[in-house]
Write a protein that holds these residues in place. Structure first.
Motif, mmCIF file in Angstrom:
data_model
loop_
_atom_site.group_PDB
_atom_site.id
_atom_site.type_symbol
_atom_site.label_atom_id
_atom_site.label_comp_id
_atom_site.label_asym_id
_atom_site.label_seq_id
_atom_site.Cartn_x
_atom_site.Cartn_y
_atom_site.Cartn_z
ATOM 1 N N ARG A 63 -8.849 -11.988 3.937
ATOM 2 C CA ARG A 63 -8.024 -10.799 3.401
ATOM 3 C C ARG A 63 -8.798 -9.944 2.286
ATOM 4 O O ARG A 63 -8.379 -9.833 1.124
ATOM 5 C CB ARG A 63 -7.008 -11.560 2.531
ATOM 6 C CG ARG A 63 -6.019 -12.261 3.724
ATOM 7 C CD ARG A 63 -4.529 -12.768 2.729
ATOM 8 N NE ARG A 63 -3.697 -13.666 3.395
ATOM 9 C CZ ARG A 63 -3.120 -13.557 4.740
ATOM 10 N NH1 ARG A 63 -3.218 -12.227 5.430
ATOM 11 N NH2 ARG A 63 -2.398 -14.429 5.168
ATOM 12 N N GLN A 64 -9.984 -9.587 2.758
ATOM 13 C CA GLN A 64 -10.859 -8.779 1.741
ATOM 14 C C GLN A 64 -10.767 -7.321 1.968
ATOM 15 O O GLN A 64 -11.546 -6.471 1.586
ATOM 16 C CB GLN A 64 -12.251 -9.751 2.082
ATOM 17 C CG GLN A 64 -12.415 -10.772 1.598
ATOM 18 C CD GLN A 64 -13.947 -11.098 1.672
ATOM 19 O OE1 GLN A 64 -14.684 -10.737 0.690
ATOM 20 N NE2 GLN A 64 -14.271 -12.175 2.574
ATOM 21 N N ARG A 65 -9.733 -7.015 2.895
ATOM 22 C CA ARG A 65 -9.534 -5.635 3.057
ATOM 23 C C ARG A 65 -8.580 -4.826 2.044
ATOM 24 O O ARG A 65 -7.489 -5.581 1.818
ATOM 25 C CB ARG A 65 -9.205 -5.567 4.616
ATOM 26 C CG ARG A 65 -10.349 -5.772 5.476
ATOM 27 C CD ARG A 65 -9.657 -5.130 6.832
ATOM 28 N NE ARG A 65 -10.738 -5.012 7.678
ATOM 29 C CZ ARG A 65 -10.800 -4.688 8.885
ATOM 30 N NH1 ARG A 65 -9.375 -5.237 9.616
ATOM 31 N NH2 ARG A 65 -11.511 -4.386 9.909
ATOM 32 N N SER A 66 -8.694 -3.710 1.893
ATOM 33 C CA SER A 66 -7.792 -3.148 1.084
ATOM 34 C C SER A 66 -6.511 -2.629 1.790
ATOM 35 O O SER A 66 -6.830 -1.930 3.013
ATOM 36 C CB SER A 66 -8.375 -1.628 0.257
ATOM 37 O OG SER A 66 -7.271 -1.026 -0.066
ATOM 38 N N SER A 67 -5.561 -2.692 1.070
ATOM 39 C CA SER A 67 -4.188 -2.407 2.234
ATOM 40 C C SER A 67 -4.135 -0.894 1.915
ATOM 41 O O SER A 67 -3.091 -0.293 2.841
ATOM 42 C CB SER A 67 -2.903 -3.051 1.232
ATOM 43 O OG SER A 67 -2.840 -2.858 -0.254
ATOM 44 N N ARG A 68 -4.895 -0.324 1.247
ATOM 45 C CA ARG A 68 -4.865 1.126 1.145
ATOM 46 C C ARG A 68 -5.567 1.724 2.053
ATOM 47 O O ARG A 68 -5.761 3.180 2.432
ATOM 48 C CB ARG A 68 -5.208 1.846 -0.482
ATOM 49 C CG ARG A 68 -4.312 1.195 -1.236
ATOM 50 C CD ARG A 68 -4.828 1.924 -2.395
ATOM 51 N NE ARG A 68 -3.802 1.257 -3.519
ATOM 52 C CZ ARG A 68 -4.054 1.111 -5.000
ATOM 53 N NH1 ARG A 68 -5.496 0.885 -5.141
ATOM 54 N NH2 ARG A 68 -3.221 0.575 -5.628
ATOM 55 N N GLN A 69 -6.459 1.143 2.946
ATOM 56 C CA GLN A 69 -7.410 1.645 4.085
ATOM 57 C C GLN A 69 -6.512 1.956 5.232
ATOM 58 O O GLN A 69 -6.013 0.703 5.735
ATOM 59 C CB GLN A 69 -8.515 0.674 4.285
ATOM 60 C CG GLN A 69 -9.521 1.075 5.254
ATOM 61 C CD GLN A 69 -10.131 2.554 5.037
ATOM 62 O OE1 GLN A 69 -9.519 3.533 5.303
ATOM 63 N NE2 GLN A 69 -11.075 2.841 4.380
ATOM 64 N N PHE A 70 -6.432 2.937 5.934
ATOM 65 C CA PHE A 70 -5.561 3.226 7.041
ATOM 66 C C PHE A 70 -6.546 3.485 8.339
ATOM 67 O O PHE A 70 -6.292 3.489 9.289
ATOM 68 C CB PHE A 70 -4.592 4.277 6.911
ATOM 69 C CG PHE A 70 -3.314 3.619 6.036
ATOM 70 C CD1 PHE A 70 -2.301 3.055 6.582
ATOM 71 C CD2 PHE A 70 -3.427 4.178 4.753
ATOM 72 C CE1 PHE A 70 -1.278 2.447 6.111
ATOM 73 C CE2 PHE A 70 -2.374 3.661 4.063
ATOM 74 C CZ PHE A 70 -1.520 2.737 4.540
ATOM 75 N N ASP A 103 -13.649 0.335 0.760
ATOM 76 C CA ASP A 103 -12.524 -0.466 0.361
ATOM 77 C C ASP A 103 -12.970 -0.572 -1.063
ATOM 78 O O ASP A 103 -11.960 -0.631 -2.024
ATOM 79 C CB ASP A 103 -12.891 -1.907 1.000
ATOM 80 C CG ASP A 103 -11.965 -2.175 2.126
ATOM 81 O OD1 ASP A 103 -11.222 -1.091 2.494
ATOM 82 O OD2 ASP A 103 -11.805 -3.198 2.675
ATOM 83 N N GLU A 104 -14.143 -0.550 -1.567
ATOM 84 C CA GLU A 104 -14.414 -0.770 -3.191
ATOM 85 C C GLU A 104 -13.577 0.678 -3.857
ATOM 86 O O GLU A 104 -13.010 0.420 -4.831
ATOM 87 C CB GLU A 104 -15.971 -0.777 -3.523
ATOM 88 C CG GLU A 104 -16.166 -0.930 -4.978
ATOM 89 C CD GLU A 104 -17.753 -0.884 -4.948
ATOM 90 O OE1 GLU A 104 -17.967 -1.124 -6.269
ATOM 91 O OE2 GLU A 104 -18.288 -0.989 -4.139
ATOM 92 N N ALA A 105 -13.792 1.603 -3.177
ATOM 93 C CA ALA A 105 -13.068 3.008 -3.859
ATOM 94 C C ALA A 105 -11.827 3.000 -3.844
ATOM 95 O O ALA A 105 -10.945 3.503 -4.783
ATOM 96 C CB ALA A 105 -13.526 4.288 -3.148
ATOM 97 N N LEU A 113 -16.958 -9.109 12.454
ATOM 98 C CA LEU A 113 -16.766 -8.523 11.193
ATOM 99 C C LEU A 113 -15.634 -8.256 10.705
ATOM 100 O O LEU A 113 -14.925 -8.578 9.659
ATOM 101 C CB LEU A 113 -17.712 -7.240 10.850
ATOM 102 C CG LEU A 113 -17.676 -6.550 9.666
ATOM 103 C CD1 LEU A 113 -18.174 -7.671 8.452
ATOM 104 C CD2 LEU A 113 -18.436 -5.407 9.545
ATOM 105 N N ASN A 114 -14.720 -7.386 11.443
ATOM 106 C CA ASN A 114 -13.340 -7.111 11.251
ATOM 107 C C ASN A 114 -12.337 -8.350 11.100
ATOM 108 O O ASN A 114 -11.550 -8.332 10.471
ATOM 109 C CB ASN A 114 -12.714 -6.179 12.329
ATOM 110 C CG ASN A 114 -13.152 -4.863 12.414
ATOM 111 O OD1 ASN A 114 -13.667 -4.464 11.256
ATOM 112 N ND2 ASN A 114 -13.314 -4.217 13.308
ATOM 113 N N TYR A 115 -12.800 -9.604 12.071
ATOM 114 C CA TYR A 115 -11.912 -10.714 12.223
ATOM 115 C C TYR A 115 -12.096 -11.310 10.881
ATOM 116 O O TYR A 115 -11.273 -11.800 10.206
ATOM 117 C CB TYR A 115 -12.557 -11.772 13.300
ATOM 118 C CG TYR A 115 -11.650 -12.903 13.195
ATOM 119 C CD1 TYR A 115 -10.343 -12.945 13.671
ATOM 120 C CD2 TYR A 115 -12.466 -14.032 12.884
ATOM 121 C CE1 TYR A 115 -9.802 -14.138 13.606
ATOM 122 C CE2 TYR A 115 -11.827 -15.272 12.609
ATOM 123 C CZ TYR A 115 -10.448 -15.285 13.227
ATOM 124 O OH TYR A 115 -9.931 -16.541 13.176
#
Length: 150
Positions: free
Chosen positions: A32-39, A146-148, A24-26
């Motif tokens: 490129r469906q992940r938010s760059s704001r998610q740490f 990610d949506e938020a 899933l992570n891969y």
């Protein structure tokens, strides 16, 4: 305060769960469906990266003589209240490979919390939350968060 049920998985189940989470992570990384704001819960990213980005934003605002406000949110019971339906919807929305989507969906279906008592065995259908100690929980949380963040 209610605690999440603890799920005791066999070693083979834990390995399958870990493999599913990696896939899933891969998928999310390569598409490129992940938010760059998610740490949180992301490989190669940590609280230090988040703080560094925050400080850069504050310095940029100070340089432009703008006001800065920081809001911190702690979502109590986040993992306990993660609706299974939302997870299924996000897996579909992110066009996850069918095999991964089906495996995750099947893991969430027909989950029951069973509590044996002296008289009877009480059961409750579980439609939200993820088992404590599960390696898939952070990945599924990020899927929803990610949506938020976007």
């Amino acid at each position: 305060m209610a605690d999440r049920p603890i799920s005791l998985l066999l070693t083979l189940g834990k390995q399958l769960e870990k493999l599913m989470t990696q896939r899933l992570n891969y998928h999310l990384s390569t598409t490129r469906q992940r938010s760059s704001r998610q740490f949180g819960f992301r490989e190669g990213r940590s609280i230090y990266h988040a703080l560094d980005e925050l400080m850069q934003q504050v310095e940029n605002c100070r340089g432009r003589k703008n006001h800065t406000a920081i809001i911190s949110v702690d979502i109590q019971g986040a993992f306990d209240n993660l609706p299974h339906k939302s997870i299924d919807e996000k897996l579909t929305e992110y066009n996850c490979p069918c095999n991964i989507e089906t495996l995750f969906s099947n893991l969430l279906k027909n989950r029951k919390v069973t509590i044996p008592t002296n008289d009877v065995v009480a059961q409750h259908i579980q439609t939200r939350g993820c088992p404590q100690g599960s390696c898939r929980v952070p990945a599924l949380w990020n899927l929803i968060a990610d949506e938020a963040l976007n």
